[in-house]
Write an enzyme that holds these catalytic residues in place. Structure first.
Site, PDB file in Angstrom:
ATOM      1  N   TYR A   1       4.288   2.072   3.918  1.00 35.72           N
ATOM      2  CA  TYR A   1       4.480   1.612   5.442  1.00 35.72           C
ATOM      3  C   TYR A   1       3.536   2.066   6.210  1.00 35.72           C
ATOM      4  CZ  TYR A   1       8.888  -0.770   4.260  1.00 35.72           C
ATOM      5  OH  TYR A   1       9.906  -1.683   3.830  1.00 35.72           O
TER       6      TYR A   1
ATOM      7  N   ILE B   1       4.994  -1.237  -5.916  1.00 35.65           N
ATOM      8  CA  ILE B   1       4.602  -1.160  -4.265  1.00 35.65           C
ATOM      9  C   ILE B   1       5.434  -2.181  -3.519  1.00 35.65           C
ATOM     10  CG2 ILE B   1       2.870  -0.878  -2.354  1.00 35.65           C
ATOM     11  CD1 ILE B   1       0.868  -0.340  -4.975  1.00 35.65           C
ATOM     12  N   LYS B   2       5.990  -1.813  -2.290  1.00 37.23           N
ATOM     13  CA  LYS B   2       6.785  -2.613  -1.474  1.00 37.23           C
ATOM     14  C   LYS B   2       5.977  -2.605  -0.173  1.00 37.23           C
ATOM     15  CE  LYS B   2      11.362  -3.045   0.459  1.00 37.23           C
ATOM     16  NZ  LYS B   2      11.308  -2.474   2.027  1.00 37.23           N
ATOM     17  N   THR B   3       5.475  -3.691   0.237  1.00 35.25           N
ATOM     18  CA  THR B   3       4.776  -3.373   1.704  1.00 35.25           C
ATOM     19  C   THR B   3       4.714  -4.654   2.216  1.00 35.25           C
ATOM     20  OG1 THR B   3       2.554  -2.642   2.633  1.00 35.25           O
ATOM     21  CG2 THR B   3       2.426  -4.177   1.007  1.00 35.25           C
TER      22      THR B   3
END
Ligand code: FBP
Length: 272
Positions: free
Chosen positions: A153, A183-185
């Site tokens: 983030y 990856i979480k974005t």
């Protein structure tokens, strides 16, 4: 000495995304935003977790104690991702750009998770502290054979628009160079721009972070469709599901778009 943990990590990644794609329900908002984030009927974590699991979600991402308190609901039914950093919004505003330790890799191991997750606010004045945490997570996750999911983030005093494609790409690049396995974005607002984000990840799976509630659920499904078309691997979603009038149906609709590439106009019927 063989590094047996490579097998454990590969196994867990496969269990987490068997088809290469996944829908994860994020449920750490009680700490990140406070209980007022939830409709009153969902104040007890067990109520919403029960509904989401019944709907067949691929995985749930929770803090260790919440995972423990709902264990009878998810054990044997869905995969677990344990998030071990967090922060409250009760903090003074200028300190909200720091995530603190909220558990340990050993908690994820003990709970039977498939992965461990931690947030890095790239660009924060506390980036250094979060990197120390991240690499501590990474060191133990690698040792025990656990994939590490980075909530990448970008946010900080020098960042004007955290959804800008160049900024999101920078965060994703930093995530892969810091060893993230998943990856979480943020969604960057269009298929074309999100394709650039996926390219920047260079083969590491990228999942869209759900974000604030879209006024029309169909628009959220269209974002998810764009993410998938851009090569994204799915979504980690909280608010757009637990604030929906039919959270189980909302999860089913998202699953249809992610796994079957069903057009949003058709998938939304599951959420009615
Ligand atoms: P949402 O789908 O609700 O955005 O959930 C994803 C998430 O990253 C949660 O894991 C976390 O609690 C929240 O968003 C953080 O939101 P914010 O952008 O306000 O920091």
């Amino acid at each position: 000495m063989m590094s047996y943990s490579i097998a454990g990590k590969e196994l867990r990644l496969k269990r987490l995304l068997p088809s290469g794609r996944g829908v994860v329900f994020a449920f750490d908002h009680g700490v990140e935003h406070g209980p007022s984030d939830f409709p009153r009927e969902y104040i007890n974590p067990r109520t919403i977790i029960g509904k989401i699991i019944e709907a067949g979600v691929d995985a749930v991402m929770m803090l260790p104690a919440t995972a423990f308190m709902t264990r009878d609901l998810w054990i044997g039914k869905t995969s677990l991702i344990v998030k071990i950093t967090s922060k409250t919004n009760l903090r003074p505003e200028n300190e909200r750009l720091l995530q603190s330790i909220f558990g340990y890799v050993e908690d994820a191991v003990a709970l039977g998770a498939e992965a461990v997750a931690a947030t890095v606010y790239w660009g924060s004045q506390y980036e250094d502290a979060m990197l120390r945490q991240w690499f501590e997570v990474k060191r133990l996750a690698e040792k025990y054979g656990y994939p590490s999911l980075q909530l990448s983030y970008p946010r900080g005093p020098a960042i004007k628009n955290m959804y800008d494609v160049e900024i999101v790409k920078y965060g994703v690049r930093a995530a892969i160079e810091s060893g993230a396995d998943l990856i979480k974005t943020y969604y960057t607002g269009s298929l074309e721009s999100f394709r650039e984000v996926v390219e920047a990840a260079s083969g590491i799976p990228v999942l869209m972070s759900g974000g604030a509630v879209r006024e029309r659920f169909i628009d959220f499904l269209r974002d998810v469709e764009n993410v998938i078309r851009a090569g994204g691997r799915g979504v980690v979603v909280g608010r757009n599901v637990f604030r929906h009038k039919n959270p189980g149906g909302a999860i089913k609709a998202i699953m249809k778009v992610v796994h079957e590439e069903m057009p949003p106009e058709e998938a939304i019927k599951y959420a009615e």
